[in-house]
Motif scaffolding. Structure first.
Motif, PDB file in Angstrom:
ATOM      1  N   SER A  11     -26.338  42.501  -4.894  1.00 26.86           N
ATOM      2  CA  SER A  11     -26.477  43.305  -5.854  1.00 26.86           C
ATOM      3  C   SER A  11     -27.908  44.574  -5.485  1.00 26.86           C
ATOM      4  O   SER A  11     -27.684  45.838  -6.125  1.00 26.86           O
ATOM      5  N   TYR A  67     -28.880  41.137 -15.475  1.00 25.00           N
ATOM      6  CA  TYR A  67     -27.293  40.726 -15.476  1.00 25.00           C
ATOM      7  C   TYR A  67     -27.079  40.342 -14.216  1.00 25.00           C
ATOM      8  O   TYR A  67     -25.969  39.462 -14.075  1.00 25.00           O
ATOM      9  N   SER A  68     -27.507  40.900 -13.039  1.00 20.22           N
ATOM     10  CA  SER A  68     -27.084  40.637 -11.841  1.00 20.22           C
ATOM     11  C   SER A  68     -27.676  39.303 -11.475  1.00 20.22           C
ATOM     12  O   SER A  68     -26.770  38.269 -10.902  1.00 20.22           O
ATOM     13  N   TRP A 115     -20.413  48.401 -12.835  1.00 23.87           N
ATOM     14  CA  TRP A 115     -21.604  49.354 -12.855  1.00 23.87           C
ATOM     15  C   TRP A 115     -21.367  50.646 -12.439  1.00 23.87           C
ATOM     16  O   TRP A 115     -22.172  51.336 -12.149  1.00 23.87           O
ATOM     17  N   PHE A 152     -26.754  37.893  -5.439  1.00 25.42           N
ATOM     18  CA  PHE A 152     -27.700  38.598  -5.981  1.00 25.42           C
ATOM     19  C   PHE A 152     -28.402  39.723  -4.958  1.00 25.42           C
ATOM     20  O   PHE A 152     -28.751  40.765  -5.352  1.00 25.42           O
ATOM     21  N   PHE A 170     -18.202  45.283  -8.380  1.00 25.42           N
ATOM     22  CA  PHE A 170     -19.374  46.190  -8.794  1.00 25.42           C
ATOM     23  C   PHE A 170     -19.320  47.650  -9.095  1.00 25.42           C
ATOM     24  O   PHE A 170     -19.785  48.170 -10.177  1.00 25.42           O
ATOM     25  N   TYR A 185     -27.573  48.588  -5.413  1.00 26.32           N
ATOM     26  CA  TYR A 185     -28.313  49.409  -6.450  1.00 26.32           C
ATOM     27  C   TYR A 185     -29.098  50.299  -5.387  1.00 26.32           C
ATOM     28  O   TYR A 185     -29.027  51.531  -5.960  1.00 26.32           O
ATOM     29  N   THR A 239     -25.492  36.689 -13.164  1.00 27.54           N
ATOM     30  CA  THR A 239     -24.050  36.745 -12.583  1.00 27.54           C
ATOM     31  C   THR A 239     -24.509  35.548 -11.142  1.00 27.54           C
ATOM     32  O   THR A 239     -23.603  34.746 -11.150  1.00 27.54           O
ATOM     33  N   PHE A 246     -29.342  46.087 -15.095  1.00 25.55           N
ATOM     34  CA  PHE A 246     -28.566  45.907 -13.778  1.00 25.55           C
ATOM     35  C   PHE A 246     -29.148  44.631 -13.241  1.00 25.55           C
ATOM     36  O   PHE A 246     -28.359  43.664 -12.928  1.00 25.55           O
TER      37      PHE A 246
END
Length: 606
Positions: free
Chosen positions: A550, A572-573, A490, A547, A486, A554, A576, A569
């Motif tokens: 993520s 696309y997370s 990111w 997820f 990540f 964030y 993923t 973010f």
């Protein structure tokens, strides 16, 4: 910000599709080195600006009120550079090879209050700029912000109006480029009235120096401006954690579970021998456990077309992920640029569509599926449709905000053409071959026409509990490594430990397979034969944990903010997590299928 229109030179990119994808998709710093003579012009391209903490939010440099030529001439870019948000245009800087320049005037500007406010906002959001000289990226901040004290509170904002360029050469080649404002005072943007204009004079200096380094790749890592972090250290904690977990799980499956299976097989086979000369009735009356459901365990599940599509797309992403990591191990990608990886991923996805079509159609025909055309359509849509919907939302947000991450129309046509001419046809071809090569499903046990009643299951054998256990354990094996991934995707870190990544990826698949076998055994022991979808969901739920991580990343581990970065973010997370669900669900299912075949082949039955 105002959206700039880009020249038609990009429209030629989509014509030679495969040449573009397979060809020179090299980011700045890795293309062919240009040879210069003393006094030859060195073109400096301006590229993009954006908030330092929002890597995916970038804008064209000329969208800021800066020195800009009357006619903007853009550089033709590769697909990877466009996907990376690059928009290179020629600048007003005049640089000649090995000719020093001392404080040359770039331009004079008169800014109104709105333009000054635009610059103030950019500086407060820590905007950085990126220039490119001979394919070498150079970066610096747009301005300077100082905040100090509580009482009295001071808030000062200044714009860098002078840039010092430092270029190193070896012979007739440029080896290194950097920009500095170390000995420069920023021009204050404070105290301007709304009806007042601000006069600015932008200047620059160029300093050349010779270096003994012969090739750009020979420079020591971190021996440049250090604007972004360069590499990550080897994180032994993640490796040791993953190794311990996989050894414990493999030991559990290989020792404890196999020992239980031997006892079960010995007991069941003994009972079969003692009752074989009896009344001739089915042995179901006196047995319990996984033997009693042998006539139902291979009963085909509902929604078999969707199940086969999940397995096909999951197998495709397993091949895609393995291929990308192997290409990275072979040094095919530039360390500090993502453009080549983007292009390789697009082309690899299109080419591996054959795998999804083959696996899905092959298994669909094995389990008695008849609507194979619908199965192919479902397979090709299972990922492409969610991806297109997510991308449409993200791209629309970028376009509305004038970000260079919004893809030009020609690039969209290029990607659509690749899918239509390569991806979709390969899915159909793979489906045809898979259907034609499929043999009947080889089940060790015959399936009765009437399904057996499933006894009530305890709470700890429910689907939710299995998904929690089956998802958390594989996630814990990669949780530490996930932070570094990540931070690379990111953030501003640069990931180079592809060997460690391949090792952790193998551990993830191994842990998923072991957990799936264990949970399937526990489910069958409770006389619940509905293992088909359960095996996919149990380990596939790792995508949900990714997820959720993520969301945590964030909120707690990043400084990202704003609608543009947030939408991209989380969009696309979600994708993923969905991809990991498909991959690990596929590994889980085929591991459980292999295990079930093994135990029932070794079971003596009438």
């Amino acid at each position: 910000m105002t959206v700039l229109r880009y020249p038609q030179s990009w429209s030629c990119q989509w014509l030679p599709i495969l040449i573009l994808l397979l060809g020179t998709d090299r980011g700045p710093g890795v293309q062919g080195v240009t040879h210069y003579k003393i006094g030859d012009p060195v073109i400096l391209y301006v590229n993009k600006v954006g908030p330092y903490h929002n890597p995916q939010e970038t804008y064209h440099y000329y969208q800021l009120p800066v020195c800009c030529p009357e006619k903007i001439r853009h550089k033709s870019l590769t697909l990877g550079e466009v996907l990376d948000g690059d928009r290179m245009a020629e600048s007003l800087y005049v640089i000649r090879f090995r000719e020093n320049v001392e404080k040359r005037v770039l331009c004079h500007m008169q800014l109104n209050s709105a333009q000054v406010e635009q610059l103030r906002q950019a500086i407060e959001e820590l905007y950085y700029f990126e220039f490119v000289v001979d394919d070498l990226p150079i970066r610096g901040f747009v301005g300077y912000m100082e905040e100090s004290g509580f009482l009295p509170h001071s808030h000062k904002i200044g714009l860098w109006t002078h840039l010092d360029f430092h270029l190193e050469f070896h012979g007739d080649r440029i080896i290194f480029a950097n920009v500095s404002v170390r000995d420069v005072k920023p021009h204050s943007l404070d105290g301007l009235r709304s009806d007042e204009f601000l006069g600015l004079t932008h200047t620059y200096s160029v300093r050349w120096s010779e270096t003994s380094v012969e090739h750009r790749s020979d420079r020591r890592r971190g021996d440049d401006s250090g604007f972004f972090p360069r590499t990550l250290e080897i994180h032994w904690l993640s490796i040791i954690n993953s190794m311990v977990l996989v050894f414990l799980l493999v030991g559990f499956v290989a020792v404890i579970l196999m020992r239980v299976l031997r006892n079960d097989l010995a007991r069941y086979n003994l009972d079969e021998e003692t009752t074989s000369g009896g009344s001739g009735d089915d042995f179901d009356q006196g047995d319990n456990g996984w033997k009693i459901i042998h006539t139902d365990v291979f009963r085909f599940p509902p929604y078999r077309g969707l199940l086969c599509a999940v397995l096909g797309v999951g197998a495709q992403f397993l091949a895609l992920g393995t291929g990308i990591i192997i290409m990275a191990l072979l040094g095919m990608f530039n360390v500090h640029r993502h453009g080549a990886i983007n292009s390789a991923a697009i082309l690899s996805y299109a080419l591996t569509c054959y795998i999804s079509g083959y696996v899905s159609s092959h298994f669909y025909r094995q389990i008695g599926g008849e609507r194979w055309v619908w199965n192919i359509i479902l397979t090709t849509s299972l990922f492409s449709v969610p991806f297109f919907l997510t991308w449409s939302v993200v791209n629309s947000v970028h376009w509305a905000n004038g970000s260079t991450q919004a893809l030009p129309a020609t690039t969209i046509l290029l990607l659509l053409t690749v899918w239509l001419l390569v991806g979709f046809p390969l899915t159909v071809i793979g489906g045809i071959f898979g259907k034609n090569n499929a043999n009947p499903f080889d089940a060790p046990c015959r399936t009765k026409n009437i399904a057996r009643e499933i006894p009530p299951q305890p709470w700890y054998k429910s689907t939710v509990i299995h998904m929690t256990v089956g998802g958390f354990l594989p996630f814990s094996a990669i949780s530490v490594e996930l932070y570094y991934i990540f931070a690379t995707v990111w953030g501003r870190e640069q990931y180079t430990l592809y060997g460690i990544l391949f090792f952790v990826f193998a551990i993830l698949l191994s842990v998923g397979a072991c957990i799936s076998i264990a949970l399937t055994y526990f489910q069958l022991s409770g006389e619940d034969y509905r293992w088909w979808w359960r095996s996919v969901l149990s380990v596939g739920s790792t995508g949900l944990f990714i997820f959720l991580y993520s969301v945590f990343y964030y909120a707690r581990r990043s400084n990202m903010s704003g609608a543009v970065q947030t939408v991209e973010f989380f969009g696309y997370s979600l994708l993923t997590g969905y991809v990991f669900f498909l991959m690990l669900g596929t590994i889980s299912f085929f591991s459980s299928l292999k295990f079930i075949r093994y135990i029932y082949v070794n079971l003596k039955m009438d």
